[in-house]
Write a protein that holds these residues in place. Structure first.
Motif, PDB file in Angstrom:
ATOM      1  N   ALA A 192       0.829  -1.208   0.000  1.00 44.48           N
ATOM      2  CA  ALA A 192       0.000   0.000   0.000  1.00 44.48           C
ATOM      3  C   ALA A 192       0.862   1.255   0.000  1.00 44.48           C
ATOM      4  N   PHE A 193       1.921   1.263   0.817  1.00 44.28           N
ATOM      5  CA  PHE A 193       2.795   2.444   0.895  1.00 44.28           C
ATOM      6  C   PHE A 193       3.457   2.727  -0.446  1.00 44.28           C
ATOM      7  N   ASN A 194       3.935   1.706  -1.106  1.00 41.50           N
ATOM      8  CA  ASN A 194       4.593   1.909  -2.401  1.00 41.50           C
ATOM      9  C   ASN A 194       3.629   2.453  -3.443  1.00 41.50           C
ATOM     10  N   ARG A 195       2.380   1.985  -3.421  1.00 37.66           N
ATOM     11  CA  ARG A 195       1.395   2.515  -4.382  1.00 37.66           C
ATOM     12  C   ARG A 195       1.097   3.981  -4.094  1.00 37.66           C
ATOM     13  N   ILE A 196       0.964   4.334  -2.805  1.00 38.57           N
ATOM     14  CA  ILE A 196       0.736   5.739  -2.433  1.00 38.57           C
ATOM     15  C   ILE A 196       1.916   6.604  -2.867  1.00 38.57           C
ATOM     16  N   LYS A 197       3.106   6.121  -2.601  1.00 39.35           N
ATOM     17  CA  LYS A 197       4.324   6.859  -2.955  1.00 39.35           C
ATOM     18  C   LYS A 197       4.409   7.061  -4.460  1.00 39.35           C
ATOM     19  N   ASP A 198       4.070   6.040  -5.235  1.00 41.25           N
ATOM     20  CA  ASP A 198       4.127   6.149  -6.694  1.00 41.25           C
ATOM     21  C   ASP A 198       3.105   7.156  -7.215  1.00 41.25           C
ATOM     22  N   ILE A 199       1.901   7.133  -6.659  1.00 45.64           N
ATOM     23  CA  ILE A 199       0.858   8.061  -7.110  1.00 45.64           C
ATOM     24  C   ILE A 199       1.280   9.501  -6.843  1.00 45.64           C
ATOM     25  N   LEU A 200       1.872   9.755  -5.689  1.00 47.58           N
ATOM     26  CA  LEU A 200       2.251  11.127  -5.334  1.00 47.58           C
ATOM     27  C   LEU A 200       3.475  11.613  -6.098  1.00 47.58           C
ATOM     28  N   SER A 201       4.420  10.727  -6.358  1.00 49.97           N
ATOM     29  CA  SER A 201       5.693  11.167  -6.936  1.00 49.97           C
ATOM     30  C   SER A 201       5.785  10.984  -8.446  1.00 49.97           C
ATOM     31  N   SER A 202       4.841  10.271  -9.043  1.00 52.44           N
ATOM     32  CA  SER A 202       4.915   9.997 -10.471  1.00 52.44           C
ATOM     33  C   SER A 202       4.905  11.282 -11.295  1.00 52.44           C
ATOM     34  N   THR A 203       5.751  11.318 -12.297  1.00 53.44           N
ATOM     35  CA  THR A 203       5.793  12.477 -13.197  1.00 53.44           C
ATOM     36  C   THR A 203       5.270  12.131 -14.586  1.00 53.44           C
ATOM     37  N   GLY A 204       4.813  10.898 -14.752  1.00 52.91           N
ATOM     38  CA  GLY A 204       4.367  10.491 -16.079  1.00 52.91           C
ATOM     39  C   GLY A 204       2.888  10.193 -16.163  1.00 52.91           C
ATOM     40  N   SER A 205       2.479   9.045 -15.603  1.00 54.11           N
ATOM     41  CA  SER A 205       1.112   8.578 -15.805  1.00 54.11           C
ATOM     42  C   SER A 205       0.080   9.343 -14.996  1.00 54.11           C
ATOM     43  N   VAL A 206       0.495   9.958 -13.872  1.00 59.89           N
ATOM     44  CA  VAL A 206      -0.444  10.682 -13.014  1.00 59.89           C
ATOM     45  C   VAL A 206      -0.241  12.177 -13.205  1.00 59.89           C
ATOM     46  N   PRO A 207      -1.312  12.925 -13.477  1.00 66.29           N
ATOM     47  CA  PRO A 207      -1.161  14.356 -13.770  1.00 66.29           C
ATOM     48  C   PRO A 207      -0.961  15.189 -12.504  1.00 66.29           C
ATOM     49  N   GLY A 208      -0.573  16.453 -12.714  1.00 66.20           N
ATOM     50  CA  GLY A 208      -0.436  17.386 -11.605  1.00 66.20           C
ATOM     51  C   GLY A 208       0.951  17.385 -11.000  1.00 66.20           C
ATOM     52  N   ARG A 209       1.193  18.370 -10.123  1.00 64.61           N
ATOM     53  CA  ARG A 209       2.504  18.520  -9.503  1.00 64.61           C
ATOM     54  C   ARG A 209       2.823  17.319  -8.626  1.00 64.61           C
ATOM     55  N   PRO A 210       4.006  16.696  -8.793  1.00 68.10           N
ATOM     56  CA  PRO A 210       4.364  15.544  -7.959  1.00 68.10           C
ATOM     57  C   PRO A 210       4.759  15.974  -6.550  1.00 68.10           C
ATOM     58  N   ILE A 211       4.598  15.061  -5.598  1.00 72.03           N
ATOM     59  CA  ILE A 211       4.962  15.287  -4.199  1.00 72.03           C
ATOM     60  C   ILE A 211       5.868  14.149  -3.756  1.00 72.03           C
ATOM     61  N   SER A 212       7.025  14.491  -3.232  1.00 77.45           N
ATOM     62  CA  SER A 212       7.974  13.458  -2.817  1.00 77.45           C
ATOM     63  C   SER A 212       7.848  13.189  -1.319  1.00 77.45           C
ATOM     64  N   ILE A 213       8.014  11.935  -0.946  1.00 76.80           N
ATOM     65  CA  ILE A 213       8.043  11.524   0.457  1.00 76.80           C
ATOM     66  C   ILE A 213       9.508  11.316   0.824  1.00 76.80           C
ATOM     67  N   SER A 214      10.016  12.128   1.712  1.00 79.96           N
ATOM     68  CA  SER A 214      11.436  12.107   2.039  1.00 79.96           C
ATOM     69  C   SER A 214      11.804  10.836   2.800  1.00 79.96           C
ATOM     70  N   PRO A 215      13.085  10.441   2.767  1.00 80.19           N
ATOM     71  CA  PRO A 215      13.537   9.313   3.596  1.00 80.19           C
ATOM     72  C   PRO A 215      13.222   9.514   5.072  1.00 80.19           C
ATOM     73  N   ARG A 216      13.245  10.763   5.530  1.00 81.25           N
ATOM     74  CA  ARG A 216      12.913  11.047   6.936  1.00 81.25           C
ATOM     75  C   ARG A 216      11.464  10.668   7.229  1.00 81.25           C
ATOM     76  N   LYS A 217      10.566  11.005   6.310  1.00 80.74           N
ATOM     77  CA  LYS A 217       9.157  10.669   6.497  1.00 80.74           C
ATOM     78  C   LYS A 217       8.939   9.156   6.461  1.00 80.74           C
ATOM     79  N   GLU A 218       9.555   8.497   5.496  1.00 84.89           N
ATOM     80  CA  GLU A 218       9.386   7.050   5.405  1.00 84.89           C
ATOM     81  C   GLU A 218       9.911   6.367   6.666  1.00 84.89           C
ATOM     82  N   LYS A 219      11.033   6.853   7.178  1.00 85.22           N
ATOM     83  CA  LYS A 219      11.580   6.299   8.416  1.00 85.22           C
ATOM     84  C   LYS A 219      10.605   6.482   9.572  1.00 85.22           C
ATOM     85  N   ALA A 220      10.001   7.675   9.672  1.00 83.70           N
ATOM     86  CA  ALA A 220       9.046   7.940  10.748  1.00 83.70           C
ATOM     87  C   ALA A 220       7.823   7.038  10.637  1.00 83.70           C
TER      88      ALA A 220
END
Length: 302
Positions: A192-220
């Protein structure tokens, strides 16, 4: 704000640590740590504490022989975003990752304070035209907990519980603190986390400004799920992750335009399909409010 103080009072009552909470009212116009703690006056070679009481509180805590055996202590920043948090709280920003020295420089070498391991900061905020927006630096370092109206539950009566209060900082860290080795996601969480991360950070298939999840956030998020899943996942394999996404990932969302709306709609479908119902419900509110606000989308849409 009254409700927030009720939560703080409950925190102090449940842990039996009322003397170990320092309440600080943040004021507009704070620009550095001198308003929060004080400053070294070179004219008289003395440290002049601010009137917040934080310096005395920290000084008392640093004088304890063993902070790990003592109870937890909390500094409450009330109305924290009346001024930019990353300015007046900058001295503590480097300590949020739990690495390096926990020493606060207050002027010359002899004016130092050791920040104990049993100290935590809690900030209460409102979000309107009178407050400062939270910067990406702050959001990346702190979970955001939204308190809904009438959400306050009946306080737990601790009289009949077999608890030795207050609980030591060492025990609290064992129960709720970060593990030395970063926990791994269980498979349902990882998928589930990987799918969420892909949807937010994708620059190709998903439109709109991408959002990155930092290593700090993933660690938390990994640390949260590692501690919480054993007590939260009785009815769902995703409940701990659901709360982590709500507190850690959704606050990163900020954007505008119809394409960005499409990205959020895709994310909402994924949250619903993965059983992350709390996150999906809040994201649905963000989308609805954003469409009414000329396609301007923000987690802080209160």
């Amino acid at each position: 704000m009254y409700q927030l103080f009720i939560y703080t009072a409950l925190l102090a009552e449940i842990q039996n640590i009322k003397p170990r909470i320092q309440e600080i009212s943040v004021a507009r116009g704070w620009t550095s740590q001198k308003e929060l703690i004080g400053f070294f006056n070179p004219l008289n070679s003395r440290f002049q504490a601010s009137n917040t009481g934080l310096y005395g509180f920290l000084n008392a805590l640093s004088g304890e022989e063993n902070s790990q055996s003592a109870a937890m202590s909390y500094a409450l920043l009330d109305e924290a975003n009346l001024s930019p948090i990353e300015h007046y709280w900058s001295a503590f920003m480097a300590m949020t990752d739990g690495e390096g020295e926990r020493e606060l420089m207050l002027g010359r070498d002899k004016f130092k304070l050791q920040i104990p391991a049993n100290l935590r900061f809690i900030a209460t905020i409102n979000y309107d035209g009178t407050t400062e927006p939270l910067s990406d630096r702050v959001v990346d370092r702190a979970p955001i907990i939204v308190l809904e109206p009438k959400e306050l539950a009946n306080p737990i009566k601790t009289d009949n519980l077999n608890l030795l209060l207050p609980i030591s900082a060492m025990k609290m860290n064992e129960l709720f603190g970060n593990d030395p080795t970063i926990p791994v996601f269980e498979y349902p969480e990882l998928s589930a986390f990987n799918r969420i991360k892909d949807i937010l950070s994708s620059t190709g298939s998903v439109p709109g400004r991408p959002i990155s999840i930092s290593p700090r956030k993933e660690k938390a998020i990994r640390q949260f799920c590692g501690k919480a899943r054993s007590i939260m996942n009785e009815d769902s394999d995703y409940f701990a992750l659901d709360i982590a996404v709500l507190q850690q990932i959704l606050p990163l969302i900020r954007g505008n335009g119809s394409p960005f709306s499409n990205r959020l709609e895709t994310l909402k479908e994924e949250l619903e399909d993965s059983g992350l119902h709390h996150s999906a419900k809040y994201l649905n509110r963000m989308i609805a409010n954003g469409k009414e606000d000329l396609h301007t989308y923000d987690f802080f849409c209160w």
